[in-house]
Design an enzyme around this catalytic site. Structure first.
Site, PDB file in Angstrom:
ATOM      1  N   MET A  66       5.027 -32.356  85.829  1.00 54.33           N
ATOM      2  CA  MET A  66       5.990 -31.521  85.152  1.00 54.33           C
ATOM      3  C   MET A  66       7.227 -32.336  84.872  1.00 54.33           C
ATOM      4  SD  MET A  66       7.704 -28.057  86.576  1.00 54.33           S
ATOM      5  CE  MET A  66       6.150 -27.252  86.613  1.00 54.33           C
ATOM      6  N   GLY A  85       9.182 -39.302  91.348  1.00 58.04           N
ATOM      7  CA  GLY A  85       9.785 -37.981  91.236  1.00 58.04           C
ATOM      8  C   GLY A  85       8.884 -36.873  90.718  1.00 58.04           C
ATOM      9  N   ASP A  86       7.659 -37.200  90.307  1.00 61.89           N
ATOM     10  CA  ASP A  86       6.775 -36.154  89.791  1.00 61.89           C
ATOM     11  C   ASP A  86       5.318 -36.543  90.010  1.00 61.89           C
ATOM     12  OD1 ASP A  86       6.143 -33.727  88.691  1.00 61.89           O
ATOM     13  OD2 ASP A  86       6.513 -34.328  86.616  1.00 61.89           O
ATOM     14  N   PHE A  87       5.003 -36.941  91.238  1.00 63.55           N
ATOM     15  CA  PHE A  87       3.664 -37.390  91.596  1.00 63.55           C
ATOM     16  C   PHE A  87       2.795 -36.159  91.815  1.00 63.55           C
ATOM     17  CE2 PHE A  87       0.419 -39.266  94.378  1.00 63.55           C
ATOM     18  CZ  PHE A  87       0.246 -40.529  93.839  1.00 63.55           C
TER      19      PHE A  87
END
Length: 368
Positions: A1, A228-230
């Protein structure tokens, strides 16, 4: 996301300006900017940007095709952040990580700011356009989830964090980035879009717990540059050639959430997304992911203290911001609500299970 621009996070109307581009227009951009003869163009899902899978005719330096990435109008105003994304991908690629590479355009630049027609009228937007190498593989979400793969994903995340200790960029200090867990207390100002939601009391309870249990510990948490968005949509996997029934990580996508933040936030984000797609016994898969992570980097006592609340907080962000953004942009509701629509079941399961019970199960996994 992908995240919301730090520069626009305070103004609801400016949270995003999603581009408007047809497949034909996308192909014309590739041919004009990169001198490639386009064979096919296929739209790809994206939260705020527009992405297209592009194949080309004739000899090309990258056999798997390309991703045309048209950045939303909001973040296109922050060229430094896009530059940081490009530099991080190059940094990781040079160290052997399977990540996209930026393809220079005909002017030798990694990106260009293009004036694009917004819709059928005469209004225009200005969007940063990049071409990235397309990584083959299957997103983690679309393959059978196994303990082995969860363990490997955790180890991969820790290895990326470890490598990024040697990377820096001033644009990664993003104090107002709404997808940072630091922003969780500010979710309260978006709760008006959930006024009919029966879960508002639990939402406020989780926000308050984060405020009391995590924020006072910020100085005790190790920090650095992180992806930051794994999540399960950004991690690519392929069949393991040694063990065909298993999968291994073969790519990491989407660098819109890169930031300097506590490392434990990165792990909490991964845990929330990876556990929320497991229908049966998600905690055991979370334990495997943590075990894989700790095979590379051991968590500190302070990080263990806050991890439980950080996982709940990320789930809450997904739920609240998903509903909030969908209320502003109903035309993109289906994609925006992909995660938010099912995440509440995970919140109830996680928040309804004592921290000590989950940690006990995880310690048993690591000891066996």
């Amino acid at each position: 996301m992908q995240g919301i621009s730090m520069a626009q996070s305070e103004k609801a109307e400016e949270i995003l300006e999603k581009p408007h581009l047809t497949e034909e227009q996308a192909g014309q951009l590739v041919e004009r900017l990169y001198g490639l003869k386009v064979k096919s163009v296929k739209p790809l899902d994206s939260y705020y940007d527009m992405n297209f899978y592009v194949t080309v005719d004739g000899p090309a330096p990258w056999a798997h095709g390309y991703t045309l990435k048209v950045t939303n109008g909001t973040e296109s105003k922050n060229e430094d952040l896009i530059e940081a994304q490009n530099k991080m991908m190059a940094f990781l690629a040079d160290r052997g990580f399977p990540v996209p590479r930026v393809v220079p355009n005909l002017q030798g630049r990694d990106m260009s700011l293009e004036q694009l027609l917004k819709n059928e009228n005469v209004s225009y937007s200005h969007n940063i356009v990049r071409l990235l190498t397309y990584l083959p593989g299957t997103v983690y979400h679309n393959v059978p989830v196994t303990h082995h793969l969860a363990y490997e994903a955790g180890a991969f995340l820790a290895k990326v964090q470890k490598a990024l200790r040697d990377f820096s960029h001033p644009a990664l200090h993003r104090p107002d980035f709404v997808w940072s867990l630091r922003y969780v207390p500010s979710l309260e100002k978006h709760l008006h879009c959930l006024k009919e939601d029966p879960h508002v009391d639990i939402i406020r309870e989780i926000i308050q717990a984060f405020r009391e249990k995590v924020l006072p510990r910020m100085d005790d948490l190790q920090q650095g540059v992180m992806h930051g968005d794994f999540n399960e949509q950004n991690v690519l996997v392929e069949e393991d050639p040694v063990t065909p029934s298993e999968y291994r990580v073969c790519g990491l996508l989407d660098y819109g959430g890169i930031i300097v933040d506590p490392y434990i936030f990165d792990l909490a984000i991964a845990l929330m997304y990876f556990m929320s797609v497991v229908l049966k016994d998600p905690f055991s898969f979370g334990g495997q992911l943590v075990a894989g992570y700790e095979s590379v980097r051991a968590l500190t006592p302070a990080e263990w203290d806050v991890l439980y609340y950080c996982v709940a907080a990320r789930a809450l962000q997904s739920y609240v911001l998903g509903h909030y953004t969908a209320s502003l942009h109903p035309e993109n509701t289906e994609y925006l609500m992909f995660t938010a629509g099912s995440v509440w079941k995970f919140i109830e399961l996680w928040w309804g299970t004592p921290k000590e019970e989950i940690y006990k199960q995880w310690r048993n996994i690591q000891n066996n």
